[in-house]
Design a protein around this motif. Sequence first.
Motif, short mmCIF file in Angstrom:
data_model
loop_
_atom_site.label_atom_id
_atom_site.label_comp_id
_atom_site.label_asym_id
_atom_site.label_seq_id
_atom_site.Cartn_x
_atom_site.Cartn_y
_atom_site.Cartn_z
N ALA A 168 42.06 67.34 77.82
CA ALA A 168 41.46 66.64 76.50
C ALA A 168 42.52 65.88 75.48
N THR A 169 43.43 66.73 75.42
CA THR A 169 44.61 66.54 73.87
C THR A 169 45.20 65.19 74.00
N GLY A 170 45.71 65.10 75.01
CA GLY A 170 46.45 63.94 75.76
C GLY A 170 48.00 64.00 75.59
N GLU A 171 48.17 65.96 75.12
CA GLU A 171 49.87 66.16 74.88
C GLU A 171 50.42 67.02 75.83
N ALA A 172 49.16 67.43 76.82
CA ALA A 172 50.32 68.06 78.27
C ALA A 172 50.78 67.65 78.81
N GLU A 173 51.05 66.08 79.00
CA GLU A 173 52.57 65.11 80.14
C GLU A 173 53.31 65.30 78.72
N ARG A 174 53.94 65.22 77.70
CA ARG A 174 54.33 64.79 76.82
C ARG A 174 54.88 66.74 76.69
N ARG A 175 54.43 66.71 76.03
CA ARG A 175 54.42 68.90 76.54
C ARG A 175 55.06 69.62 77.86
N PHE A 176 54.51 69.02 78.95
CA PHE A 176 55.18 69.38 80.22
C PHE A 176 56.66 69.71 79.96
N PHE A 177 57.42 69.45 79.54
CA PHE A 177 59.11 69.22 78.87
C PHE A 177 59.43 71.10 78.26
N GLU A 178 58.56 70.49 77.05
CA GLU A 178 58.77 72.16 76.13
C GLU A 178 57.84 73.01 76.20
N GLY A 179 57.36 72.84 76.82
CA GLY A 179 56.34 74.09 76.94
C GLY A 179 54.72 74.45 75.97
N GLY A 180 54.49 75.17 76.40
CA GLY A 180 53.23 75.59 75.48
C GLY A 180 51.86 75.53 75.24
N ALA A 181 52.17 73.80 76.21
CA ALA A 181 50.51 73.68 76.08
C ALA A 181 49.62 73.68 76.88
N GLY A 182 49.99 75.83 77.35
CA GLY A 182 49.72 75.70 78.05
C GLY A 182 49.22 75.76 79.58
N GLY A 183 48.54 76.52 80.99
CA GLY A 183 48.25 76.17 82.00
C GLY A 183 49.72 77.36 82.77
N ASP A 235 54.85 74.93 83.27
CA ASP A 235 55.33 73.90 82.72
C ASP A 235 57.09 74.50 82.63
N MET A 236 57.60 73.64 81.78
CA MET A 236 59.04 73.49 82.59
C MET A 236 60.06 74.62 81.63
N ALA A 237 59.52 75.06 80.95
CA ALA A 237 59.80 76.23 79.44
C ALA A 237 59.48 77.76 80.68
N LEU A 238 57.76 77.35 81.53
CA LEU A 238 57.96 78.37 82.36
C LEU A 238 58.28 79.12 83.65
N ALA A 239 58.79 76.96 83.81
CA ALA A 239 60.09 77.29 85.24
C ALA A 239 61.34 78.50 85.43
N ARG A 240 61.33 77.99 83.93
CA ARG A 240 62.90 78.19 83.58
C ARG A 240 62.88 79.75 83.39
N GLU A 241 62.03 79.95 82.95
CA GLU A 241 61.29 81.24 82.70
C GLU A 241 61.29 82.15 84.04
#
Length: 354
Positions: free
Chosen positions: A24-39, A42-48
């Motif tokens: 709903a925020t419209g931010e999740a797609e952009r934040r997929f790379f930096e992480g911290g958007a929940g779920g 994302d790329m940060a969780l994947a790396r970890e």
Amino acid sequence: MSNTDRIPVFDGHNDTLLRLMEDATGEAERRFFEGGAGGHIDMALAREGGLAGGLFAVFPPSHMDASLSDAMRVPPYSLPFPHTPSLAEARETTLRMVAIFLRLERASKGAFAICRTAGDIEAAMIAGRFAAVLHIEGAEAIDADLDALDVLHAAGLRSVGPLWSRPNHFGHGVPMRFPSSPDTGPGLTDAGKRLVQRCNELRILVDLSHLNEKGFDDVAALTDAPLVATHCNAHAVTPHSRNLTDRQLDVIRATGGLVGLNFATAFLGDGGMDETIGLDPMLRHLDHLLKHLGEDGVALGSDFDGATIPAAIGTAAGLPRLLEAMAAAGYGRDLVERIAWRNWLSVLRRTWGS
Ligand SMILES: [Zn+2]
């Protein structure tokens, strides 16, 4: 250093594209790379967590009534089929999710690679790029003439699950029932059989997940590819309609196929959605799958971003805890590597031909 350090994971199923579409925020797609958007991914969780790639499902949503998903918290249950999206509805959501997938690659500056061959996956993993494969779960967007299949294949589609837990023009999925046999209804329609044959010709993987037992047998009779269930568990351990019987596991093994362990608590434990069930139920399913499928036939299919999963894993960052639990249960490093990624690569190479 534990003896599962630096083992990457290639995962057979996530619903991250649906999460990004419905955000709903419209931010999740952009934040997929930096992480911290929940779920869960994302790329940060994947790396970890060492998540190196996986199958990204395009799932046209059913918009289940909340009372239905609530019913799954208290087994036993027998849910009616939810709404099946029309061709027009499914095309709209399918195209939106494929577009998100294509944009992720474009925005990633090389960090997220859409893979169309097993060679692509291998090269991405070696280069440290995330190896993403396009999958459809619920093929309602594909017309009975299969024109959309050709178009989606050209866009990168390499895996199709014809059914979700609802009927469509290709067949009948299993309804969510616990306890229940997977033998819940009729098999594939003629259009469903044509879809399987055309996927075979295009060397697209046909996913058995969510098919009922007659549909499973129809695919087994039609296909010449290894049989694959991207995210299913053992019916002998958790007698859910979604899980595979020992007979089905034996049929899969005879084709050199594979089953990806589903992390959803509903298919691991007593049919409910208890996040506190820990890792032991996952090991019980893995042990049973290994007994019937052999060491080359078992892999992972997390259902990240699509299901309630054990809190002991939490997100993609928790994957090392599952690998450590396998090692603690006596699985050698070679077997852990097969389950974590090598078996997926092998079956995809044999299915796709390159
Ligand atoms: Zn699924």
